[in-house]
Design an enzyme around this catalytic site. Structure first.
Site, short mmCIF file in Angstrom:
data_model
loop_
_atom_site.label_atom_id
_atom_site.label_comp_id
_atom_site.label_asym_id
_atom_site.label_seq_id
_atom_site.Cartn_x
_atom_site.Cartn_y
_atom_site.Cartn_z
N HIS A 72 -14.96 -6.77 10.96
CA HIS A 72 -16.36 -7.03 10.59
C HIS A 72 -17.29 -7.01 11.82
O HIS A 72 -18.31 -6.33 11.84
CB HIS A 72 -16.50 -8.38 9.91
CG HIS A 72 -15.66 -8.54 8.67
ND1 HIS A 72 -15.33 -7.50 7.85
CD2 HIS A 72 -15.09 -9.64 8.11
CE1 HIS A 72 -14.61 -7.93 6.83
NE2 HIS A 72 -14.44 -9.23 6.97
N LYS A 83 -23.29 -5.34 3.55
CA LYS A 83 -24.30 -6.42 3.54
C LYS A 83 -25.69 -5.84 3.83
O LYS A 83 -25.82 -4.93 4.66
CB LYS A 83 -23.92 -7.50 4.55
CG LYS A 83 -22.68 -8.28 4.10
CD LYS A 83 -22.44 -9.52 4.89
CE LYS A 83 -21.13 -10.19 4.50
NZ LYS A 83 -21.22 -11.11 3.38
N TYR A 101 0.82 -1.22 0.00
CA TYR A 101 0.00 0.00 0.00
C TYR A 101 0.86 1.28 0.00
O TYR A 101 0.59 2.19 -0.78
CB TYR A 101 -0.94 0.07 1.21
CG TYR A 101 -2.07 -0.93 1.25
CD1 TYR A 101 -2.38 -1.72 0.15
CD2 TYR A 101 -2.83 -1.08 2.39
CE1 TYR A 101 -3.42 -2.64 0.21
CE2 TYR A 101 -3.88 -1.99 2.46
CZ TYR A 101 -4.16 -2.78 1.37
OH TYR A 101 -5.19 -3.67 1.44
N1 LIG Z 1 -9.32 -12.81 -1.31
C1 LIG Z 1 -10.30 -12.46 -0.51
O1 LIG Z 1 -11.35 -13.12 -0.45
C2 LIG Z 1 -10.19 -11.25 0.36
C3 LIG Z 1 -9.09 -10.41 0.29
N2 LIG Z 1 -9.02 -9.27 1.04
C4 LIG Z 1 -7.88 -8.36 0.96
O2 LIG Z 1 -7.75 -7.90 -0.39
C5 LIG Z 1 -6.40 -7.71 -0.75
C6 LIG Z 1 -6.07 -8.58 -1.94
O3 LIG Z 1 -6.35 -9.92 -1.63
P1 LIG Z 1 -6.07 -11.13 -2.64
O4 LIG Z 1 -6.54 -10.78 -3.99
O5 LIG Z 1 -6.55 -12.34 -1.98
O6 LIG Z 1 -4.48 -11.16 -2.67
P2 LIG Z 1 -3.51 -11.91 -3.67
O7 LIG Z 1 -2.52 -12.65 -2.84
O8 LIG Z 1 -4.24 -12.67 -4.70
O9 LIG Z 1 -2.73 -10.67 -4.30
C7 LIG Z 1 -3.27 -9.80 -5.29
C8 LIG Z 1 -2.19 -9.50 -6.31
O10 LIG Z 1 -1.15 -8.77 -5.66
C9 LIG Z 1 0.12 -9.15 -6.19
N3 LIG Z 1 0.94 -9.62 -5.09
C10 LIG Z 1 0.78 -10.73 -4.34
N4 LIG Z 1 1.73 -10.82 -3.40
C11 LIG Z 1 2.52 -9.75 -3.55
C12 LIG Z 1 3.66 -9.27 -2.87
N5 LIG Z 1 4.20 -9.92 -1.84
N6 LIG Z 1 4.23 -8.12 -3.28
C13 LIG Z 1 3.68 -7.45 -4.32
N7 LIG Z 1 2.60 -7.87 -5.00
C14 LIG Z 1 2.02 -8.99 -4.62
C15 LIG Z 1 -0.16 -10.25 -7.19
O11 LIG Z 1 -0.17 -9.66 -8.48
P3 LIG Z 1 1.12 -9.59 -9.42
O12 LIG Z 1 2.11 -10.57 -8.94
O13 LIG Z 1 0.57 -9.88 -10.78
O14 LIG Z 1 1.54 -8.18 -9.27
C16 LIG Z 1 -1.53 -10.74 -6.87
O15 LIG Z 1 -2.20 -11.22 -8.01
C17 LIG Z 1 -5.61 -8.08 0.50
O16 LIG Z 1 -5.39 -6.91 1.22
C18 LIG Z 1 -6.54 -9.01 1.25
O17 LIG Z 1 -6.28 -9.04 2.61
C19 LIG Z 1 -10.05 -8.90 1.87
C20 LIG Z 1 -11.16 -9.68 1.98
C21 LIG Z 1 -11.32 -10.93 1.28
O1 LIG Z 2 -12.85 -10.69 5.19
C1 LIG Z 2 -13.04 -11.88 5.17
O2 LIG Z 2 -14.29 -12.34 4.98
C2 LIG Z 2 -14.51 -13.67 4.52
C3 LIG Z 2 -15.99 -13.94 4.76
O3 LIG Z 2 -16.76 -13.05 4.01
P1 LIG Z 2 -18.27 -13.42 3.66
O4 LIG Z 2 -18.79 -12.20 3.00
O5 LIG Z 2 -18.22 -14.62 2.76
O6 LIG Z 2 -18.95 -13.74 4.94
C4 LIG Z 2 -13.65 -14.65 5.24
O7 LIG Z 2 -13.79 -15.93 4.65
C5 LIG Z 2 -12.20 -14.23 5.12
O8 LIG Z 2 -11.38 -15.07 5.93
C6 LIG Z 2 -12.01 -12.81 5.61
O9 LIG Z 2 -10.70 -12.36 5.25
#
Ligand SMILES: NC(=O)C1=CN([C@@H]2O[C@H](COP(=O)(O)OP(=O)(O)OC[C@H]3O[C@@H](n4cnc5c(N)ncnc54)[C@H](OP(=O)(O)O)[C@@H]3O)[C@@H](O)[C@H]2O)C=CC1
Ligand SMILES: O=C1O[C@H](COP(=O)(O)O)[C@@H](O)[C@H](O)[C@H]1O
Length: 510
Positions: free
Chosen positions: A269, A211, A150
């Site tokens: 949450h 939600k 970030y």
């Molecule tokens: N997945 C989910 O259901 C949820 C996720 N979040 C939050 O959303 C955000 C994204 O989550 P999510 O998509 O699961 O994360 P990912 O691990 O899939 O990362 C997203 C993208 O970021 C890049 N990336 C991954 N690791 C690194 C690293 N160490 N340094 C730099 N770039 C990196 C990669 O793209 P590339 O290598 O192509 O640049 C990757 O495709 C996070 O903050 C997570 O906590 C919140 C709620 C639910």
């Molecule tokens: O933020 C998160 O939420 C999901 C659950 O979300 P929901 O909308 O499906 O209830 C949870 O699975 C995940 O661990 C957490 O990072």
């Protein structure tokens, strides 16, 4: 568009009422660029792009003014990105194809200027092609990225990608949780980002605030005479806010182990829900008034006592190769919070969350005190409860005692039930992300977490989290598919919750 149309009308209906009168924003004419950073990732694929698709399908994003950019390091073409996300969108092939044509992919790193300059060039070209007057265009950056990047990404946006001048246009940043790991890291992150952007430009997303039934809480509480006189320590015995998943960390073990269930679910949450259940009536629906009241509740929460916490870790959690063998990370926690104010003194707020449990659900359960002078001798049958089922099967129901139909004067537990599937047949309930992204475009921060709110939330949990991180508190092992550690139910009873035995609410079928 059928039922979607209904929703569009309803939403604009709401705005025409009191809400938007206070939120009059000058009309925005410039084109809109939505930039999804981390476009190759899990969240982007499963939530962000599908939410944008649904907004597009319902006419909230107009093809003449909107363009969507994906940005990440992975080297893929526009079509490869489109193929990755296509399956998560919808079944209407033609609408899906048109939507996908709005997406362009730019590859670049997160910490050097070249990629962001290229991104800026692409966005500007789109703006020029739409004849957007200089400075009138709108740029929405969605950080679907690990929090570690970030700071650099925000710096790069600030340096290379801002809307060029102020002519009604804007630049906004959506940040995903987790916002830090404790009070200090969250404050550092806030300070860093705060140097680059105004608070009004920052949208800290907590998707539970999007939600349907969470959004209903303020309406329920403050638009109904029923609840006003009852919602206090004189009538309410305890409040439970519960999140359960019937699956484990499933491939997210590495991420999860660094955070644990308190940081993943409870500190954000469930605590946000607590705020909406416990806060005082805001002066109006203006986002700042609502957020002011939420902060006051958080600041009234007393320090957490050790005896008010039960931690658990499911058996098999550490078999995940990405989880350390000695991990002390809780996958389950019950934490009792106590609010030191006139309304809630003495009412435990029991926050409970767990993975790999016997079912998946999220609900708020408000349990009332026993009726004084029980002439029917029915108290053992159960207490009045008001339950708000957030998911699945959205509903709210009141458990109450009624006369058993028939000749005898005996009592039985029943309920007044507002089940959404039955009452609002065919009305689609929007996904949380869909709603929240629309709010960011409209500039409405009501359902986003303000900096001081975040600070107050971390203040509550940081001492406990540090004790867990230092190994001073150990999670109890529980069986996957169970209710969690038995000690959690004991804590619940100690906090005053009285379970109604032999009564189960069954969502009505159509
Ligand atoms: N997945 C989910 O259901 C949820 C996720 N979040 C939050 O959303 C955000 C994204 O989550 P999510 O998509 O699961 O994360 P990912 O691990 O899939 O990362 C997203 C993208 O970021 C890049 N990336 C991954 N690791 C690194 C690293 N160490 N340094 C730099 N770039 C990196 C990669 O793209 P590339 O290598 O192509 O640049 C990757 O495709 C996070 O903050 C997570 O906590 C919140 C709620 C639910
Ligand atoms: O933020 C998160 O939420 C999901 C659950 O979300 P929901 O909308 O499906 O209830 C949870 O699975 C995940 O661990 C957490 O990072």
């Amino acid at each position: 568009m059928g039922s979607g149309q209904w929703m569009v009308e309803k939403r604009s209906g709401l705005e025409n009422d009191s809400f938007l009168k206070e939120h009059e924003t000058p009309s925005e004419s410039g084109c809109l660029s939505i930039i999804v950073l981390g476009a190759s990732g899990d969240l982007a694929k499963k939530k962000t792009f599908p939410a944008l698709y649904h907004l597009y399908r319902q006419g909230f994003l107009h093809p003449d003014e909107v363009h969507i950019f994906g940005y990440a390091r992975t080297r893929i073409s526009d079509d490869e990105l489109r193929d990755r996300i296509r399956g998560y969108l919808g079944k209407e092939a033609e609408v899906v194809s048109k939507f996908l044509q709005l997406i362009k992919y730019v590859s670049g790193s997160y910490d050097t200027e070249d990629g962001f300059q290229l991104l800026d060039k692409e966005i500007s070209q789109h703006e020029v092609s739409k004849n957007s007057a200089e400075g009138s265009s709108r740029r929405l950056f969605y950080l679907a990225l690990p929090p570690s990047v970030y700071p650099t990404v925000c710096r790069m946006i600030r340096k290379c990608c801002m809307n060029k001048s102020d002519n009604g246009g804007w630049t906004r940043i959506v940040i995903e949780k987790p916002f830090g790991k404790d009070l200090e890291s969250a404050e550092n992150l806030s300070a860093h980002i705060g140097e680059l952007f105004e608070e009004a430009q920052l949208f800290r997303i907590d998707h539970y605030l999007g939600k349907e039934l969470v959004q209903n809480l303020l309406v329920l509480r403050f638009a109904n005479r029923f609840f006003l006189p009852l919602w206090n320590r004189d009538n309410i015995s305890n409040v439970q806010i519960v999140f359960r998943e019937n699956f484990g960390t499933e491939g997210r073990g590495g991420y999860f182990d660094e955070y644990g269930i308190i940081r993943d679910i409870i500190q954000n949450h469930l605590l946000q829900i607590l705020c909406l259940v416990a806060m005082e009536k805001p002066v109006s629906l203006k986002p700042e008034y609502i957020r002011d009241e939420k902060v006051k509740v958080l600041q009234s929460v007393l320090p957490i006592r050790d005896e008010d916490v039960v931690l658990g870790q499911y058996e098999g959690y550490r078999d995940d190769p990405t989880v350390p063998d000695q991990s002390n990370t809780p996958t389950f926690a019950t934490v009792v919070l106590r609010i030191h104010n006139e309304r809630w003194e003495g009412v435990p707020f029991i926050l409970k969350a767990g993975k790999a449990l016997h079912s998946s659900k999220a609900e708020i359960r408000v349990q009332f005190k026993d009726v004084p002078g029980d002439i029917f001798k029915c108290q053992k049958q159960g207490r009045n409860e008001f339950v708000i089922r957030l998911q699945p099967s959205e509903a709210m129901y009141m458990k109450l005692t009624v006369k058993q139909p028939g000749l005898e004067m005996s009592t039985v537990q029943s309920e007044l039930d507002l089940s959404y599937m039955q009452r609002y047949q065919g009305v689609p309930i929007p996904e949380a992300y869909e709603r929240l992204i629309l709010d960011t475009i409209r500039g409405d921060q009501q359902h986003f977490v303000r900096r001081d709110e975040l600070k107050a939330a971390w203040e509550i949990f940081t001492p406990l989290l540090h004790r867990i991180d230092n190994g001073e508190m150990k999670p109890k092992e529980y069986q996957p598919g169970s209710r969690g550690p038995v000690e959690a139910d004991e804590l619940l009873a100690k906090a005053g919750y009285v379970q109604t035995h032999g009564y189960i609410w069954i969502p009505p079928t159509l």
